[in-house]
Design a protein around this motif. Structure first.
Motif, PDB file in Angstrom:
ATOM      1  N   PRO A 166      50.961 126.331  46.651  1.00  0.00           N
ATOM      2  CA  PRO A 166      50.399 127.052  47.807  1.00  0.00           C
ATOM      3  C   PRO A 166      48.883 127.244  47.768  1.00  0.00           C
ATOM      4  N   GLY A 167      48.215 127.070  46.644  1.00  0.00           N
ATOM      5  CA  GLY A 167      46.786 127.363  46.641  1.00  0.00           C
ATOM      6  C   GLY A 167      46.021 126.654  45.535  1.00  0.00           C
ATOM      7  N   LYS A 168      46.293 125.362  45.341  1.00  0.00           N
ATOM      8  CA  LYS A 168      45.696 124.641  44.218  1.00  0.00           C
ATOM      9  C   LYS A 168      45.091 123.329  44.697  1.00  0.00           C
ATOM     10  N   LEU A 169      43.966 122.950  44.077  1.00  0.00           N
ATOM     11  CA  LEU A 169      43.349 121.655  44.325  1.00  0.00           C
ATOM     12  C   LEU A 169      43.560 120.772  43.096  1.00  0.00           C
ATOM     13  N   THR A 170      44.107 119.593  43.308  1.00  0.00           N
ATOM     14  CA  THR A 170      44.298 118.623  42.229  1.00  0.00           C
ATOM     15  C   THR A 170      43.217 117.554  42.356  1.00  0.00           C
ATOM     16  N   VAL A 171      42.358 117.452  41.341  1.00  0.00           N
ATOM     17  CA  VAL A 171      41.151 116.631  41.408  1.00  0.00           C
ATOM     18  C   VAL A 171      41.281 115.432  40.470  1.00  0.00           C
ATOM     19  N   THR A 172      41.100 114.238  41.038  1.00  0.00           N
ATOM     20  CA  THR A 172      41.076 113.001  40.250  1.00  0.00           C
ATOM     21  C   THR A 172      39.699 112.365  40.391  1.00  0.00           C
ATOM     22  N   LEU A 173      39.006 112.192  39.277  1.00  0.00           N
ATOM     23  CA  LEU A 173      37.654 111.646  39.289  1.00  0.00           C
ATOM     24  C   LEU A 173      37.597 110.331  38.507  1.00  0.00           C
ATOM     25  N   THR A 174      36.888 109.359  39.057  1.00  0.00           N
ATOM     26  CA  THR A 174      36.573 108.123  38.347  1.00  0.00           C
ATOM     27  C   THR A 174      35.093 108.160  38.000  1.00  0.00           C
ATOM     28  N   GLU A 175      34.771 108.067  36.725  1.00  0.00           N
ATOM     29  CA  GLU A 175      33.385 108.173  36.290  1.00  0.00           C
ATOM     30  C   GLU A 175      32.712 106.800  36.233  1.00  0.00           C
ATOM     31  N   HIS A 176      31.381 106.807  36.312  1.00  0.00           N
ATOM     32  CA  HIS A 176      30.619 105.587  36.110  1.00  0.00           C
ATOM     33  C   HIS A 176      30.761 105.113  34.667  1.00  0.00           C
ATOM     34  N   GLU A 177      30.615 103.813  34.470  1.00  0.00           N
ATOM     35  CA  GLU A 177      30.684 103.248  33.124  1.00  0.00           C
ATOM     36  C   GLU A 177      29.268 103.013  32.601  1.00  0.00           C
ATOM     37  N   PRO A 178      28.875 103.665  31.517  1.00  0.00           N
ATOM     38  CA  PRO A 178      27.528 103.444  30.975  1.00  0.00           C
ATOM     39  C   PRO A 178      27.443 102.101  30.269  1.00  0.00           C
ATOM     40  N   VAL A 179      26.345 101.377  30.496  1.00  0.00           N
ATOM     41  CA  VAL A 179      26.185 100.048  29.902  1.00  0.00           C
ATOM     42  C   VAL A 179      25.049 100.019  28.888  1.00  0.00           C
ATOM     43  N   ALA A 180      23.907 100.599  29.237  1.00  0.00           N
ATOM     44  CA  ALA A 180      22.750 100.528  28.335  1.00  0.00           C
ATOM     45  C   ALA A 180      21.745 101.611  28.708  1.00  0.00           C
ATOM     46  N   PHE A 181      20.940 102.009  27.726  1.00  0.00           N
ATOM     47  CA  PHE A 181      19.822 102.900  28.009  1.00  0.00           C
ATOM     48  C   PHE A 181      18.757 102.132  28.773  1.00  0.00           C
ATOM     49  N   TRP A 182      18.026 102.857  29.621  1.00  0.00           N
ATOM     50  CA  TRP A 182      17.029 102.202  30.467  1.00  0.00           C
ATOM     51  C   TRP A 182      15.690 102.918  30.347  1.00  0.00           C
ATOM     52  N   ASN A 183      14.698 102.195  29.842  1.00  0.00           N
ATOM     53  CA  ASN A 183      13.325 102.691  29.717  1.00  0.00           C
ATOM     54  C   ASN A 183      13.244 104.030  28.993  1.00  0.00           C
ATOM     55  N   GLY A 184      14.156 104.249  28.077  1.00  0.00           N
ATOM     56  CA  GLY A 184      14.114 105.427  27.220  1.00  0.00           C
ATOM     57  C   GLY A 184      14.522 106.724  27.868  1.00  0.00           C
ATOM     58  N   GLU A 185      14.783 106.742  29.179  1.00  0.00           N
ATOM     59  CA  GLU A 185      15.076 107.986  29.887  1.00  0.00           C
ATOM     60  C   GLU A 185      16.483 108.013  30.474  1.00  0.00           C
ATOM     61  N   ASP A 186      16.830 106.955  31.172  1.00  0.00           N
ATOM     62  CA  ASP A 186      18.076 106.933  31.927  1.00  0.00           C
ATOM     63  C   ASP A 186      19.109 106.033  31.257  1.00  0.00           C
ATOM     64  N   VAL A 187      20.270 105.955  31.903  1.00  0.00           N
ATOM     65  CA  VAL A 187      21.350 105.075  31.458  1.00  0.00           C
ATOM     66  C   VAL A 187      21.793 104.247  32.664  1.00  0.00           C
ATOM     67  N   LEU A 188      21.957 102.948  32.452  1.00  0.00           N
ATOM     68  CA  LEU A 188      22.415 102.077  33.535  1.00  0.00           C
ATOM     69  C   LEU A 188      23.936 102.079  33.598  1.00  0.00           C
ATOM     70  N   ASN A 189      24.476 102.161  34.810  1.00  0.00           N
ATOM     71  CA  ASN A 189      25.914 102.014  34.971  1.00  0.00           C
ATOM     72  C   ASN A 189      26.261 100.545  35.137  1.00  0.00           C
ATOM     73  N   SER A 190      27.519 100.239  35.411  1.00  0.00           N
ATOM     74  CA  SER A 190      27.958  98.850  35.482  1.00  0.00           C
ATOM     75  C   SER A 190      27.354  98.089  36.658  1.00  0.00           C
ATOM     76  N   GLU A 191      26.723  98.784  37.580  1.00  0.00           N
ATOM     77  CA  GLU A 191      26.062  98.142  38.702  1.00  0.00           C
ATOM     78  C   GLU A 191      24.560  98.022  38.483  1.00  0.00           C
ATOM     79  N   GLY A 192      24.097  98.445  37.312  1.00  0.00           N
ATOM     80  CA  GLY A 192      22.673  98.370  37.015  1.00  0.00           C
ATOM     81  C   GLY A 192      21.858  99.473  37.661  1.00  0.00           C
ATOM     82  N   ILE A 193      22.511 100.558  38.052  1.00  0.00           N
ATOM     83  CA  ILE A 193      21.829 101.690  38.692  1.00  0.00           C
ATOM     84  C   ILE A 193      21.467 102.720  37.631  1.00  0.00           C
ATOM     85  N   PRO A 194      20.204 103.126  37.562  1.00  0.00           N
ATOM     86  CA  PRO A 194      19.814 104.137  36.566  1.00  0.00           C
ATOM     87  C   PRO A 194      20.378 105.511  36.922  1.00  0.00           C
TER      88      PRO A 194
END
Length: 260
Positions: free
Chosen positions: A113-141
């Motif tokens: 009667p009063g619950k939210l069931t949450v399913t999340l798919t996370e990004h996949e980390p591939v490599a560190f980028w320029n010492g600050e960020d992390v690239l996902n599988s699409e190459g997005i920092p």
């Protein structure tokens, strides 16, 4: 004396005032006004009362988070606690969850009667980028996730992240033939490439035919002429060979006629 004759024409009867008609209009007007006034009063009285049938009291994740920080998720979902499960906008909620740094896709179900069931798919980390960020599988920092990661480090122009990652994946596959792990890949602003292996060996590939040159390096490493532990760096910017700098020597050893 002649009697004066009166005209026998029809006498116009005086119409009574439409009192009943106007009274009816007045009653209707008073009724409408009273209805509007009553509606306004009720609205004012209940303006602070929120009708929330089947209010949301809890939420649950179908699987634990690995990369997304859970406090950020809580901040979003807590804003929906107490709201009616009937009127909750799932499209809006999913959009807010997918705006979180490491959430790739969100699916929320209403569980009565009063619950939210949450399913999340996370990004996949591939490599560190320029010492600050992390690239996902699409190459997005993306900003660094909460998890401790052991990834290769990539460097390059900010607008070339996907291209650098694509080449890194190719380099990693090529050097895997030698059971060697690529630790760093750098693309300079002028397009020159270099690779650093986990063993510490640095490899210079130049600007052109970098994949072919990396295969040439692997073939040289397979020959094990100098012993990989003795090599400081390998320069593959030659047409048909490589130059090798050894750990304990100042000179370069050139190995020619190595087919790619």
């Amino acid at each position: 004396m002649t009697a004066t004759k009166r005209s026998k024409g029809a006498t116009k009867r005086r119409q009574p005032l439409p009192v009943r008609k106007w009274a009816g209009y007045f009653v209707k007007f008073v009724g409408v006004a009273a209805g509007i006034m009553a509606l306004w009063v009720v609205t004012v009285l209940i303006s602070d009362v929120q009708w929330r049938p089947l209010a949301v009291t809890q939420y649950a994740l179908t699987s634990p988070l690995v990369y997304q920080e859970e406090t950020q998720l809580d901040d979003v979902l807590q804003g929906y606690m107490g709201k009616s499960l009937f009127f909750l906008d799932l499209l809006e909620l999913n959009a807010r969850l997918e705006a979180l740094p490491w959430v790739r896709q969100s699916s929320v179900l209403k569980t009565w009667p009063g619950k939210l069931t949450v399913t999340l798919t996370e990004h996949e980390p591939v490599a560190f980028w320029n010492g600050e960020d992390v690239l996902n599988s699409e190459g997005i920092p993306l900003s660094r996730p909460m998890a401790e990661l052991k990834l290769a480090s990539l460097q390059g122009p900010e607008n070339q992240s996907a291209y650098v990652m694509e080449n890194y994946l190719q380099f990693a596959k090529i050097f895997r033939e030698q059971n060697v792990i690529v630790e760093k890949v750098a693309m300079r602003s002028r397009g020159s490439w270099s690779i650093t292996l986990r063993s510490g060996i640095e490899i210079f590939l130049g600007e052109k035919e970098v994949l072919e040159r990396s295969r040439r390096v692997v073939k040289f490493m397979n020959s094990n002429v100098f012993g990989l532990d003795n090599i400081k760096y390998i320069d593959a910017r030659y047409p048909n060979g490589v130059a090798v700098k050894l750990q304990d020597e100042n000179s370069l050893e050139v190995k020619n006629d190595i087919a790619a």
